[in-house]
Enzyme design. Structure first.
Site, PDB file in Angstrom:
ATOM      1  N   CYS A 330      -1.170   8.286   1.020  1.00  0.00           N
ATOM      2  CA  CYS A 330      -2.447   8.435   1.534  1.00  0.00           C
ATOM      3  C   CYS A 330      -2.640   9.766   1.705  1.00  0.00           C
ATOM      4  O   CYS A 330      -3.010  10.514   0.853  1.00  0.00           O
ATOM      5  CB  CYS A 330      -2.183   7.612   2.762  1.00  0.00           C
ATOM      6  SG  CYS A 330      -4.096   6.881   3.413  1.00  0.00           S
ATOM      7  N   HIS A 417       0.185   1.904   1.772  1.00  0.00           N
ATOM      8  CA  HIS A 417       1.002   1.757   3.072  1.00  0.00           C
ATOM      9  C   HIS A 417       1.811   0.509   2.902  1.00  0.00           C
ATOM     10  O   HIS A 417       1.346  -0.647   2.666  1.00  0.00           O
ATOM     11  CB  HIS A 417       0.404   1.710   4.393  1.00  0.00           C
ATOM     12  CG  HIS A 417      -0.497   2.861   4.670  1.00  0.00           C
ATOM     13  ND1 HIS A 417       0.120   4.155   4.747  1.00  0.00           N
ATOM     14  CD2 HIS A 417      -1.616   3.279   4.754  1.00  0.00           C
ATOM     15  CE1 HIS A 417      -0.836   5.204   5.202  1.00  0.00           C
ATOM     16  NE2 HIS A 417      -2.029   4.587   5.129  1.00  0.00           N
TER      17      HIS A 417
END
Length: 476
Positions: A330, A417
């Site tokens: 991310c 994630h």
């Protein structure tokens, strides 16, 4: 008893874990149970089935219940961006920023919305287990409180107060916390819990009698210290490496960014036998790393500036020259790209590190997506997780679950994630890096094993008479 609130003498005394354990215990006994936390402050979040985000702890607690997480389980989420500024998420969606100087005034209007979410859960489930935040005995936070006793009074729910004996001072913490509460709040505390006890229980006998006489409340139980593999919401996972030094096959260093988020992405890697994983804050700690991970970040531009100021860029370049691998997740992936353009989110555009052919633009609209699909480049292995980010980046869909990879194959980046939760994919990717000892076990199973261990301990430790009202909702 339709609901119970677990409050603590301080942050970190184990409220989140105990709520998860109680949820698991009730769910195993046929009770339809759900977790609830009125207000959470954390940069570790999860995406819900209804398209929002909540604190990671409430997602774990929902997993313990065997249900999908909902935005109503954590209606107010505060995500710190700086010392006196945070992103405010209400019922799963970003609604603006919260500033420290107006914190008490601004939250006064949240109570009705929080009570409505709580009522929705009460209507759907037999029991709702509520988690407090920090401590209820904070005079500076009493006005407008929706996180602890303010909520308990408004919702008319009973409270158990927990203290952590492993920290020391638990008897002073429990009695002192009660002394600060108002008369009506004190009456709301029905029992006390002592968490994380190590040693011979007989050594506590006299002290427990004293505590019950001093407070006029029963000790619901003394919970033993347990070695659990559960995601940590407020502190990085610290893996207890029990392998002999000569059995270590893979050394992983995770750079602990100042505004690091969703660090539980790393847990499945830390759980692998033969892996030595550590969080590092200085370049000296990078020594002997085979893989360096840049985790998620709540403020990418600030953390990237810190990375440069701390000397990590030349250290990373040296690591890559000698054939080491780097993974960005991310915000960490965005840093590894060529540029980060800001469209009014963080306030600063920045040049990236340039090790991934990836350009990112920060958009005000946040991406919130749950993911469950096979990976085409890893033999169709199933990958699950979620995306939660402001940045938009060009990605190569053929590389899923990765968005980008360097030409030499040393640098990887992903928006996902939880990408290592599935054991088959994790084993395949680690094998790509030359690590062949993965057990291929799903992290979900490791988590459930720990939740069952915790539920067993609670069932043994908590007074059966105090558990009866919670179990009364059982359909068995």
């Amino acid at each position: 008893m339709k609901s119970l609130m677990i409050q603590g003498t301080a942050s970190g005394v184990g409220k989140s874990v105990l709520v998860a354990g109680l949820c698991r215990l009730l769910a195993r006994n046929g009770v339809r149970v759900a977790p609830f936390k009125p207000q959470n402050m954390s940069n570790n979040a999860a995406v819900t089935i209804d398209g929002g985000e909540i604190g990671r702890a409430q997602a774990l607690q929902a997993f313990a219940c065997g249900i999908e997480p909902s935005v109503h389980m954590n209606p107010v989420l505060i995500k710190p961006e700086a010392d006196e500024q945070a992103q405010l998420v209400v019922r799963g969606q970003v609604v603006g920023q919260l500033h420290a100087k107006r914190f008490r005034e601004d939250r006064i209007g949240w109570m009705q919305m929080v009570l409505e979410s709580f009522a929705l859960l009460q209507a759907q489930y037999d029991v709702v287990i509520i988690e407090g935040a920090g401590s209820p005995a904070e005079p500076n936070l009493r006005e407008g409180d929706i996180a602890n006793m303010g909520f308990a009074e408004a919702a008319d729910v009973p409270v158990w107060l927990v203290g952590d004996i492993d920290c020391g001072g638990v008897f002073a913490a429990l009695t002192g916390s009660l002394a600060i509460l108002s008369d009506s709040e004190q009456q709301r505390v029905k029992a006390l819990l002592i968490n994380r006890f190590r040693g011979n229980m007989e050594l506590l006998d006299d002290a427990l009698v004293w505590l019950e006489e001093k407070t006029g409340r029963p000790v619901a139980g003394v919970i033993p210290w347990l070695a659990l593999e559960l995601p940590e919401e407020d502190a990085p996972y610290r893996h207890a490496q029990d392998s002999a030094p000569d059995s270590i096959q893979l050394n992983i260093a995770v750079i602990a960014l100042p505004r690091m988020s969703n660090h539980d992405d790393i847990d499945p890697l830390a759980s692998e036998a033969g892996v030595n994983l550590r969080f590092v804050r200085t370049t000296k700690e990078l020594n002997h790393a085979d893989l360096i991970i840049l985790p998620g970040s709540k403020h990418v531009a600030s953390d990237l500036a810190w990375l440069r100021q701390s000397g990590f860029v030349p250290a990373l370049a040296r690591h890559l020259r000698y054939g080491g691998n780097v993974l960005g997740i991310c915000g960490g992936m965005q840093m590894l790209g060529t540029v980060i353009e800001d469209d009014g989110v963080e306030g600063d555009s920045a040049e990236g590190l340039g090790w991934l052919p990836l350009a990112t633009t920060m958009r005000t609209q946040k991406t919130l997506i749950k993911v469950d699909r096979p990976s085409p480049c890893f033999a169709g292995e199933r990958v699950t997780g979620y995306e939660i980010h402001h940045g938009e980046s060009d990605s190569d869909k053929a590389l899923f679950p990765f968005a980008c990879k360097s030409a030499d194959g040393l640098v990887w980046g992903s928006y996902l994630h939880g990408l290592f939760e599935q054991g088959g994919f994790r084993k395949a990717w680690l094998n790509e890096l030359g690590f062949s000892a993965s057990d291929g076990k799903d992290q979900h199973q490791r988590t459930m094993d720990s939740l069952d261990l915790l539920a067993d301990a609670l069932e043994q430790a908590i007074d059966p008479e105090l558990l009866k009202p919670l179990l009364a909702g059982s359909s068995l």
